[in-house]
Write an enzyme that holds these catalytic residues in place. Structure first.
Site, PDB file in Angstrom:
ATOM      1  N   GLU A  86       0.775  -1.239  -0.084  1.00 16.09           N
ATOM      2  CA  GLU A  86      -0.319   0.127   0.039  1.00 16.09           C
ATOM      3  C   GLU A  86       0.770   1.363   0.125  1.00 16.09           C
ATOM      4  O   GLU A  86       2.002   1.093   0.350  1.00 16.09           O
ATOM      5  CB  GLU A  86      -1.072   0.055   1.196  1.00 16.09           C
ATOM      6  CG  GLU A  86      -0.465  -0.553   2.505  1.00 16.09           C
ATOM      7  CD  GLU A  86       0.846   0.524   3.093  1.00 16.09           C
ATOM      8  OE1 GLU A  86       0.668   1.703   2.927  1.00 16.09           O
ATOM      9  OE2 GLU A  86       1.872  -0.011   3.561  1.00 16.09           O
ATOM     10  N   GLU A  91       4.577  -0.601   0.910  1.00 14.17           N
ATOM     11  CA  GLU A  91       4.651  -0.711  -0.308  1.00 14.17           C
ATOM     12  C   GLU A  91       4.599  -2.449  -0.609  1.00 14.17           C
ATOM     13  O   GLU A  91       4.704  -2.822  -1.793  1.00 14.17           O
ATOM     14  CB  GLU A  91       6.081  -0.400  -0.789  1.00 14.17           C
ATOM     15  CG  GLU A  91       6.324   1.072  -0.584  1.00 14.17           C
ATOM     16  CD  GLU A  91       7.547   1.751  -1.003  1.00 14.17           C
ATOM     17  OE1 GLU A  91       8.433   0.879  -1.816  1.00 14.17           O
ATOM     18  OE2 GLU A  91       8.056   2.867  -0.953  1.00 14.17           O
TER      19      GLU A  91
END
Length: 344
Positions: A168, A310
């Site tokens: 994310e 991420e």
């Protein structure tokens, strides 16, 4: 669209076969530690004693959060879209680690406050230009939340692989995740709130005060979807849908850090069997993640002090997933290697 249905992986006969296969390799029983548990779990997920890894991928979901108006992050909201540009330019940590470990990377605009236009490598599933400020009103409408779940599930339907990692990007999303953790686990807010992208001690105290006011404002929110609608982000809701759809497809779910695990908390309330499909990549250094993992009974593979997000932890843990499958499939047995087994 109905919430995807997730079947438990429990299969006593297959579990016995997997244990026998693992214990018959040329090693003392249990000597490969967590790799043995991981091989057993993946075998149950794939319903076979000969599991395999096909086209692993990490999906990074990006979205903005209205709660940033309360000064809960040391970075401006614009960093979200700037980091999406960095992903597309192949310049972020997740790009490096995914490429290093042979993992496909997909970047999704779930709800960034920016107009990217049509871009190679960017999947446009935007629900809105960031959520609303949940210190004043619910972050999403019920329809927006359900649409995000639906779009996340549909994304997984496009994948051909059987291993999916979740990542994310979204300034302010540790604040949303802390609220979700508090509501889903019952842990005190003070144990859920951390430094996020690098807040000072005073900044963390302010973030806690903002969350205390917001939780009091939305005291009525208790059911999983209501909590997600009230406090979540478009990227978090989209991850919930993607996780549920991946488990429905009997995929291995690689769980990253604090924000991804907050999405899993919601998904597990909706379909508890989803936990059978999860591999927990690492224990994040973000305060609260260790408690999240303990609440879920999770045993993370790595502990490297990561707090990047991420999906970076997923890509870094992927070689261990390969190792678990490979030793089960390729390592000699006592019989084939003509090595004496344990006598008693």
């Amino acid at each position: 669209m109905p919430i995807p249905s997730v079947e438990p992986t429990v299969n006593a006969a297959l579990s016995t076969l997997l244990e026998a296969a693992i214990n018959n390799k040329t090693k003392p029983p249990g000597s490969l530690g967590e790799l043995e548990s991981l091989a057993h779990r993946i075998g149950l997920i794939q319903r076979t004693v000969h599991p395999r890894i096909v086209a692993p991928a990490v999906i990074v979901f990006a979205g903005d959060h209205g709660i940033t108006a309360e000064n809960v992050s040391p970075y401006p909201q614009s960093v979200t879209w700037q980091m999406v540009e960095n992903f597309l330019a192949d310049g972020a940590a997740i790009n490096v680690f995914a490429r290093q470990n042979g993992c496909a990377l997909h970047v999704v605009d779930a709800g960034v406050n920016h107009d990217f236009g049509i871009r190679d490598g960017l999947l446009d599933r935007k629900i809105g230009r960031g959520t609303r400020n949940f210190a004043q009103q619910p972050a999403m409408s019920h329809d927006e939340c359900m649409l995000a779940i639906e779009r996340g599930a549909a994304l997984v339907g496009r994948l051909d692989g059987n291993v999916i990692g979740f990542g994310e990007m979204g300034i302010g999303n540790t604040t949303a995740a802390a609220a979700l953790m508090h509501k889903m686990t019952g842990a005190p807010l003070s144990q859920c709130v951390g430094a996020g992208a690098g807040l000072s001690a005073d900044g963390v105290a302010h973030k806690l005060q903002v969350l205390e006011r917001a939780v009091a404002l939305h005291e009525h929110a208790s059911e999983a979807i209501d909590v997600l609608t009230t406090f979540g982000g478009y990227e978090i809701a989209m991850m919930v849908g993607a996780m549920l759809a991946a488990a429905e497809k009997h995929m291995v779910l690689m769980i990253d850090g604090f924000i991804v695990t907050s999405a899993l908390l919601v998904a597990a309330k909706l379909q508890p069997a989803i936990l059978d499909y999860c591999v927990f990549s690492h224990c994040s250094d973000e305060r609260g993640h260790r408690l999240m993992l303990a609440h879920l009974g999770a045993r993370p593979l790595l502990q490297l002090g990561l707090r990047l997000g991420e999906g970076s932890g997923c890509a870094l843990a992927l070689p261990l997933v390969h190792a678990a499958v490979n030793f089960l499939n390729r390592m000699a047995t006592f019989e084939s290697a003509q090595v004496s087994g344990k006598e008693r």
